[in-house]
Design a protein around this motif. Sequence first.
Motif, short mmCIF file in Angstrom:
data_model
loop_
_atom_site.label_atom_id
_atom_site.label_comp_id
_atom_site.label_asym_id
_atom_site.label_seq_id
_atom_site.Cartn_x
_atom_site.Cartn_y
_atom_site.Cartn_z
N SER A 138 0.85 -1.18 0.09
CA SER A 138 -0.02 0.10 -0.16
C SER A 138 0.91 1.34 -0.01
O SER A 138 1.89 1.38 0.73
N SER A 139 0.25 2.17 -0.68
CA SER A 139 0.88 3.63 -0.56
C SER A 139 0.38 4.44 0.44
O SER A 139 1.12 5.62 0.57
N ALA A 140 -0.60 4.19 0.97
CA ALA A 140 -1.46 4.93 1.77
C ALA A 140 -1.54 4.36 3.19
O ALA A 140 -1.80 3.20 3.39
N ASP A 141 -1.23 5.31 4.38
CA ASP A 141 -1.02 4.69 5.38
C ASP A 141 -2.57 4.25 6.18
O ASP A 141 -2.43 3.16 6.94
N GLY A 142 -3.58 4.96 5.52
CA GLY A 142 -4.96 4.46 6.00
C GLY A 142 -5.16 3.03 5.66
O GLY A 142 -5.59 2.15 6.31
N LYS A 143 -4.88 2.63 4.50
CA LYS A 143 -5.24 1.25 3.76
C LYS A 143 -4.33 0.23 4.71
O LYS A 143 -4.60 -0.85 4.95
N ALA A 144 -2.96 0.69 4.79
CA ALA A 144 -2.05 -0.34 5.63
C ALA A 144 -2.56 -0.52 7.11
O ALA A 144 -2.81 -1.61 7.60
N GLU A 145 -3.27 0.77 7.64
CA GLU A 145 -3.37 0.50 8.77
C GLU A 145 -5.02 -0.12 9.18
O GLU A 145 -5.07 -1.16 10.23
N ALA A 146 -5.77 -0.31 8.09
CA ALA A 146 -6.98 -1.16 7.97
C ALA A 146 -6.70 -2.51 7.72
O ALA A 146 -7.38 -3.33 8.34
#
Length: 302
Positions: A139-147
Amino acid sequence: MWFKNLKLYAITQDMDFKEQDFEDKLAEFKFRPCGSQELATMGWASPFNQGETLIHATAGRIWLTLKKQERILPAVVVNAELADKVALIETETGSPVGKKAQQDMKQEIIHRLLPQAFTKNSYTHGFISTQDHLVVVDSSADGKAEAFLAMLRKAIGSLPVVPLARHSVHADLTSWLKDDSAPTDISILEEAELKALEEDGAIIRCKNQDLYSEEITHHLEAGKSVQKIAVEWNETLTAIIQEDLSIKRLKFTDVIREQNDDIPKDQMLARLDANFALMSGEVVRFAKRLKEIFKLDDEKVS
């Protein structure tokens, strides 16, 4: 399966589980499609996008896929219908429609249109290597990785992880250019982002630029710091290394990608398995090398 971005996390405690037990826990949070009145659902799906298995294990590395489905109901559609309805009521009654009444009408419109809305599926891939104490999310996005991590933690009950780098590595990246001190297995390419250290400091983005040129040197001497830099590592991959050690635009060279070319294309599952084994092995090696380069094992886990 070739990851394109990397969010890297260190497992801080020993984790030991059997693959079947792990899959059984994920099965409790298996993906299901959106209901008629649901805006989105999320759950675990087959990494191969087919079959019932929710994990794929190779060489001690477990591949997982989080699937999300969202209903697409554009705000412009809802607002246009609301505007028409408000205008009709105001024409018939001669009185303005209050905000509370408009909000209620908007919810009614959403409730009516939602079952007819198209759905969009998205996937977040990742893998766990307990033997290497590593979790990797594509993932390039923190939000997706955290999800991804949150759903994994919810499924297995505990996930003791921290970012692989718990401090910015911008000083090291800057010294690679300023002092020509990049490791011998790291080749600097022609793309970077430099930023002045002040909160609202200037940002310089370079592409197709010799990063050892006099122009870049002037920016470094003026106090700008490297926030992102394009590199090639060990002739096996190219990537953008960011100051938080996120990896973007990851590409594996032909030296790696061609190793499984002898597997017939009609043997799709065999190719996926072999490609995942090859890719994840290189990612683990790269992550270990990053730990060495930036001395991340010296960090204390609080």
